[in-house]
Design an enzyme around this catalytic site. Structure first.
Site, PDB file in Angstrom:
ATOM      1  N   ASP A   9       0.871  -1.162   0.000  1.00 19.01           N
ATOM      2  CA  ASP A   9       0.000   0.000   0.000  1.00 19.01           C
ATOM      3  C   ASP A   9       0.927   1.236   0.000  1.00 19.01           C
ATOM      4  O   ASP A   9       2.098   1.124   0.374  1.00 19.01           O
ATOM      5  CB  ASP A   9      -0.858  -0.050   1.271  1.00 19.01           C
ATOM      6  CG  ASP A   9      -1.635   1.200   1.494  1.00 19.01           C
ATOM      7  OD1 ASP A   9      -2.458   1.530   0.648  1.00 19.01           O
ATOM      8  OD2 ASP A   9      -1.408   1.861   2.529  1.00 19.01           O
ATOM      9  N   ASP A  11      -0.037   5.144   0.789  1.00 16.86           N
ATOM     10  CA  ASP A  11      -0.263   6.125   1.867  1.00 16.86           C
ATOM     11  C   ASP A  11      -0.249   5.425   3.230  1.00 16.86           C
ATOM     12  O   ASP A  11      -1.092   4.573   3.487  1.00 16.86           O
ATOM     13  CB  ASP A  11      -1.636   6.803   1.706  1.00 16.86           C
ATOM     14  CG  ASP A  11      -1.778   7.514   0.379  1.00 16.86           C
ATOM     15  OD1 ASP A  11      -0.858   8.238  -0.003  1.00 16.86           O
ATOM     16  OD2 ASP A  11      -2.824   7.334  -0.274  1.00 16.86           O
ATOM     17  N   ARG A  49     -11.731   8.353  -2.792  1.00 18.73           N
ATOM     18  CA  ARG A  49     -11.967   9.764  -2.468  1.00 18.73           C
ATOM     19  C   ARG A  49     -13.454  10.054  -2.253  1.00 18.73           C
ATOM     20  O   ARG A  49     -13.842  10.700  -1.269  1.00 18.73           O
ATOM     21  CB  ARG A  49     -11.421  10.638  -3.595  1.00 18.73           C
ATOM     22  CG  ARG A  49     -11.153  12.070  -3.187  1.00 18.73           C
ATOM     23  CD  ARG A  49     -10.591  12.858  -4.370  1.00 18.73           C
ATOM     24  NE  ARG A  49      -9.419  12.239  -4.941  1.00 18.73           N
ATOM     25  CZ  ARG A  49      -8.956  12.475  -6.168  1.00 18.73           C
ATOM     26  NH1 ARG A  49      -9.578  13.353  -6.951  1.00 18.73           N
ATOM     27  NH2 ARG A  49      -7.891  11.865  -6.619  1.00 18.73           N
TER      28      ARG A  49
HETATM   29  P1  B16 Z   1      -6.821   9.908  -3.765  1.00 17.22           P
HETATM   30  P2  B16 Z   1      -3.754   3.903  -0.099  1.00 17.22           P
HETATM   31  C1  B16 Z   1      -5.729   5.669  -0.234  1.00 17.22           C
HETATM   32  O1  B16 Z   1      -4.425   5.299  -0.506  1.00 17.22           O
HETATM   33  C2  B16 Z   1      -5.799   6.478   1.041  1.00 17.22           C
HETATM   34  O2  B16 Z   1      -5.480   5.662   2.161  1.00 17.22           O
HETATM   35  C3  B16 Z   1      -7.186   7.026   1.233  1.00 17.22           C
HETATM   36  O3  B16 Z   1      -7.239   7.801   2.406  1.00 17.22           O
HETATM   37  C4  B16 Z   1      -7.561   7.861   0.009  1.00 17.22           C
HETATM   38  O4  B16 Z   1      -8.878   8.368   0.131  1.00 17.22           O
HETATM   39  C5  B16 Z   1      -7.447   6.994  -1.246  1.00 17.22           C
HETATM   40  O5  B16 Z   1      -6.130   6.486  -1.343  1.00 17.22           O
HETATM   41  C6  B16 Z   1      -7.757   7.768  -2.513  1.00 17.22           C
HETATM   42  O6  B16 Z   1      -6.756   8.747  -2.679  1.00 17.22           O
HETATM   43  O7  B16 Z   1      -7.814  10.903  -3.293  1.00 17.22           O
HETATM   44  O8  B16 Z   1      -5.396  10.419  -3.783  1.00 17.22           O
HETATM   45  O9  B16 Z   1      -7.203   9.258  -5.075  1.00 17.22           O
HETATM   46  O10 B16 Z   1      -3.723   3.891   1.391  1.00 17.22           O
HETATM   47  O11 B16 Z   1      -4.624   2.825  -0.734  1.00 17.22           O
HETATM   48  O12 B16 Z   1      -2.386   3.985  -0.724  1.00 17.22           O
HETATM   49 MG    MG Z   2      -2.810   3.241   3.293  1.00 17.10          MG
END
Ligand code: B16
Ligand code: MG
Length: 213
Positions: A9, A11, A49
Site C-alpha cells: 500500500d 499512503d 476519495r
Molecule cells: P486519492 P492507499 C488511499 O491510498 C488512502 O489511504 C485514502 O485515504 C484515500 O482516500 C485513497 O487512497 C484515494 O486517494 O484521493 O489520492 O485518489 O492507502 O490505498 O495507498
Molecule cells: Mg494506506
C-alpha cells in the site's frame, strides 16, 4: 521462498501521505463547519476519495447534491496536491528505502497496490517512479478497498498468484481487501492490531523478520 512478490500500500506504508490526507480533509471539513478528527480520519484509510467524502459528510446537517459533492472532492484533492507538491525524495525514510533495496536484492518482485489516483505523482515526488516492478492504483480500478481488485491487478502485473504474494497495509479496509483476494497480509500502523492479518509489524523493517533475504 515463501512469497515471490510483495505488494505495498502507498499512503501510510511507503510514505506518510496519510497525514496529508488528514490535513486536506480537515481543511475541507473546517470550511464546511463539519466536525472532523483523527478517529473519523482512520475510517478513510484505503477508501476511495468519493467514499471518503461520504464519511466526512455524515456529520453534516446539510444534504448535498452530487454536483456539490464533486466540487468538495475536487477542493480536497487540490489541498492534498498542494501538500504533495512540497514533497521530495527526502520524504522517503531511510528505513523504507533500505528495506526496499534489501528486498529487491533478495529477488522479490515488488509492486504498489494503492487506492490513490495520485499514486504516480507521489512516486515521482519521492523518487520511486521507476523502482517498482508494477504499480496498480486508483486510476485502474472500479472497486476500492475492501474489494481486492487493486491487489489482484498488482499480482497479475507481476504474473504471480495471490497466494504467492504478501500485501503490506496500514488500513483495516486494505487488510480486508488482501484477505478477500486470497493474499497473505502484513499489517502496520493503524491496522497493526487487525486479527485478520498474518503478521503485525511494529515498523517497516520488521518485514525482514518474516521474509528470507
Ligand atoms: P486519492 P492507499 C488511499 O491510498 C488512502 O489511504 C485514502 O485515504 C484515500 O482516500 C485513497 O487512497 C484515494 O486517494 O484521493 O489520492 O485518489 O492507502 O490505498 O495507498
Ligand atoms: Mg494506506
Amino acid at each position: 521462498m515463501k512469497y515471490q512478490g510483495i505488494i505495498f500500500d502507498l499512503d501510510g506504508v511507503i510514505c506518510s501521505t496519510d497525514e496529508y490526507h488528514y490535513q486536506a480533509w480537515k481543511r475541507l471539513a473546517d470550511n464546511l463547519k463539519i466536525p472532523f478528527d483523527r478517529t473519523i480520519n482512520n475510517r478513510l484509510r484505503g477508501v476511495s476519495r468519493m467514499a471518503s467524502l461520504d464519511i466526512v459528510l455524515e456529520k453534516s446537517e446539510n444534504r448535498y447534491t452530487e454536483s456539490e459533492k464533486a466540487v468538495f472532492s475536487e477542493m480536497k484533492n487540490t489541498y492534498y496536491r498542494e501538500l504533495l507538491g512540497r514533497m521530495s525524495p527526502e520524504d522517503l525514510s531511510d528505513e523504507v528505502k533500505e528495506t526496499l533495496v534489501i528486498l529487491r536484492n533478495a529477488h522479490y518482485k515488488l509492486a504498489i497496490g494503492s487506492s490513490s489516483k495520485n499514486t504516480p505523482y507521489i512516486l515521482e515526488r519521492i523518487g520511486l517512479n521507476v523502482f517498482f516492478d508494477a504499480v496498480s492504483d486508483g486510476n485502474q480500478i472500479t472497486h476500492s478497498k475492501p474489494d481486492p481488485e487493486v491487489f489482484i491487478k498488482a499480482a497479475q502485473m507481476l504474473a504471480l498468484k495471490p497466494e504467492d504474494c504478501l500485501v503490506v497495509e496500514d488500513a483495516h479496509a486494505g487488510v480486508e481487501a488482501g484477505v478477500n483476494g486470497g493474499f497473505h497480509v502484513a499489517a502496520i500502523g493503524d491496522a497493526s492490531t487487525d486479527s485478520r492479518a498474518d503478521y503485525s509489524l511494529t515498523s517497516f523493517k520488521d518485514l525482514l523478520k518474516y521474509l528470507e533475504t
